[in-house]
Design a protein around this motif. Structure first.
Motif, PDB file in Angstrom:
ATOM      1  N   GLN A   5       0.760  -1.306  -0.015  1.00  0.00           N
ATOM      2  CA  GLN A   5       0.012   0.154   0.041  1.00  0.00           C
ATOM      3  C   GLN A   5       0.801   1.196   0.041  1.00  0.00           C
ATOM      4  N   THR A   6       0.541   2.493  -0.640  1.00  0.00           N
ATOM      5  CA  THR A   6       1.048   3.555  -0.517  1.00  0.00           C
ATOM      6  C   THR A   6       0.457   4.649   0.168  1.00  0.00           C
ATOM      7  N   THR A   8       0.650   9.240   0.929  1.00  0.00           N
ATOM      8  CA  THR A   8       1.736  10.256   0.525  1.00  0.00           C
ATOM      9  C   THR A   8       1.252  11.506   1.317  1.00  0.00           C
ATOM     10  N   VAL A  25      -0.779   3.391   5.029  1.00  0.00           N
ATOM     11  CA  VAL A  25      -0.251   1.925   4.770  1.00  0.00           C
ATOM     12  C   VAL A  25      -0.197   0.998   5.939  1.00  0.00           C
ATOM     13  N   THR A  71       2.013   8.033  -7.572  1.00  0.00           N
ATOM     14  CA  THR A  71       1.202   6.871  -6.908  1.00  0.00           C
ATOM     15  C   THR A  71      -0.128   6.859  -7.851  1.00  0.00           C
ATOM     16  N   GLY A  84       6.322  10.268   0.025  1.00  0.00           N
ATOM     17  CA  GLY A  84       5.556   8.954  -0.333  1.00  0.00           C
ATOM     18  C   GLY A  84       6.203   7.654   0.330  1.00  0.00           C
ATOM     19  N   MET A  86       5.613   3.279   0.529  1.00  0.00           N
ATOM     20  CA  MET A  86       5.246   2.251   0.006  1.00  0.00           C
ATOM     21  C   MET A  86       5.434   1.046   1.037  1.00  0.00           C
ATOM     22  N   ALA A 323       2.468  -5.554  -6.622  1.00  0.00           N
ATOM     23  CA  ALA A 323       3.129  -4.089  -6.313  1.00  0.00           C
ATOM     24  C   ALA A 323       4.276  -3.601  -7.619  1.00  0.00           C
ATOM     25  N   HIS A 325       7.467  -0.768  -8.390  1.00  0.00           N
ATOM     26  CA  HIS A 325       8.332   0.118  -7.920  1.00  0.00           C
ATOM     27  C   HIS A 325       8.922   0.695  -9.040  1.00  0.00           C
ATOM     28  N   PRO A 355      -1.239  -1.170  -6.622  1.00  0.00           N
ATOM     29  CA  PRO A 355      -0.192  -0.188  -5.811  1.00  0.00           C
ATOM     30  C   PRO A 355       0.948  -0.104  -6.407  1.00  0.00           C
ATOM     31  N   MET A 357       4.732   2.828  -6.365  1.00  0.00           N
ATOM     32  CA  MET A 357       5.412   3.998  -6.128  1.00  0.00           C
ATOM     33  C   MET A 357       6.415   4.383  -7.324  1.00  0.00           C
TER      34      MET A 357
END
Length: 387
Positions: A5-6, A8, A25, A71, A84, A86, A323, A325, A355, A357
């Motif tokens: 989960q992210t 911000t 998160v 995100t 941010g 994650m 996820a 990245h 999700p 980032m």
């Protein structure tokens, strides 16, 4: 099953920004680590301490990012700062995180960090893959030290950045903050992993042999003539276009590239500064007696390539992603300028609700197929984690 989960925030108070980001998160069960990317405006230690308080026992790793992050919420940036986070959790995953300021040479420091990361993970064998962050300048040497310890293991990551190329960048873990050092996260898991590493530029037919390099990153001659003169011949750039720091902006759509021995990767080499002696400062290491290629790509193509690269990454993973990245070059982001929301839209659409980032770096790390781990500039290093 891997969950991520992210969160911000653009709160101007570092501690409050941390709390706001962490609140989003906290739902991640069995959190094993968290990536953190922030603006240089913050007191980074205050930020990290507050994040660590909100995620007790969860190792943190990351760096300052150029102007913002992306995100599912879109492009997140603020004049007073941004952050941010994650978080990633999986009961079947082990992660060893460690970072330190440079001690001795970059290669020696990389070796020490790798040895300690193994201890933090409680392992004696190489990880399945790893993440690295370092400052611009000696990325390849930190990587060599790490490789001495664990061998060639797939990796991803990027170099710390600031908002004005003023040397204000920092990298960090929950235990340290430094402008000059290296940090890693070693991942042990049976779940899928894939990295798509590309500049997404087109090759031109303008190719030359590097005949003189000074101190690894100053390109002095191509085909026996001053590198800046050759670059102007290839591009038609004016003297003003390539003078000093003007070259950095000009070269975003006309960088140089070098190929790995099998041609699987074209690592982009970003010309950063045009020097009075006709040489060019380059953002990564170069080798004499190898070929350098003029690359090209419009701003439209830089934007379009982000969604296309994420689509290619999903296909490469070959299973449901948990996820993403996403490392996006800060130079590309500068060239894209006010159209950055188009990138955010493309990434959100391509992510399919998974999700993700995105950080903006001054150096990008990755690999392709069986090629060696590589550091480049003006590149995308997109990584997927399987469920």
């Amino acid at each position: 099953m891997l969950k991520a989960q992210t969160g911000t925030s653009t709160n101007g108070n570092a501690a409050l920004a941390a709390k706001e980001a962490v609140q989003k998160v906290k739902e991640v069960e069995n959190a094993k680590m968290a990536f953190v990317y922030s603006g240089v405006q913050y007191d980074q230690k205050a930020l990290l301490d507050a994040i660590a308080a909100g995620l007790p026992g969860v190792p943190l790793v990351g760096n300052t990012s150029f102007t913002g992050v992306i995100t599912q919420e879109g492009f997140v940036s603020g004049d007073e700062g941004f952050v941010g986070v994650m978080a990633m959790g999986d009961e079947d995953m082990t992660v060893g995180v460690y970072g330190m300021a440079k001690e001795g040479t970059a290669r020696e420091t990389g070796k020490k960090v790798a040895q300690e990361a193994l201890k933090r993970a409680g392992k004696t064998t190489a990880p399945d893959y790893f993440y690295m962050t370092a400052p611009p300048g000696e990325e390849e040497l930190y990587l060599k030290g790490i490789t001495e310890v664990i061998g060639r293991v797939p990796f991803f990551g990027g170099s710390a950045a600031d908002n004005a190329i003023a040397g204000e960048w920092l990298l960090y873990t929950d235990e340290m903050v430094t402008a000059d050092g290296v940090a890693v996260a070693f991942f042990y898991t049976g779940k899928g992993f894939a990295n798509e590493y590309t500049g997404a530029y087109e090759e031109t037919d303008k190719v030359g042999i590097i005949t003189k390099v000074v101190d690894n990153r100053t390109l002095a001659e191509i085909d026996g003539v001053p590198a800046l003169k050759k670059y102007q011949e290839w591009t038609g750039a004016s003297d003003e276009d390539v003078a000093g720091g003007n070259l950095l902006a000009y070269a975003i759509t006309a960088p140089l590239g070098v190929k790995d021995p099998l041609g699987d990767v074209v690592a982009i080499r970003h010309p950063m500064n045009g020097n009075d002696d006709g040489s060019m400062a380059i953002g990564n290491n170069l080798a004499e007696h190898t070929a350098v290629i003029l690359m090209e790509g419009s701003v439209d193509e830089l934007i379009q390539s982000t969604g296309e690269t994420l689509d290619a990454l999903k296909a490469k993973l070959g299973e449901g992603p948990a996820a993403f990245h996403l490392v996006h070059c800060g130079g590309r982001r500068a060239g894209i300028g006010d159209r950055i929301d188009e990138v955010a839209k493309a990434l959100k659409e391509a992510s399919g609700g998974v999700p993700f980032m995105t950080e903006f770096t001054f150096g990008e790390y990755g690999y392709e197929d069986d090629s060696k781990n590589t550091c480049g500039g003006l590149m995308l290093s997109f990584t997927a984690f399987g469920k």
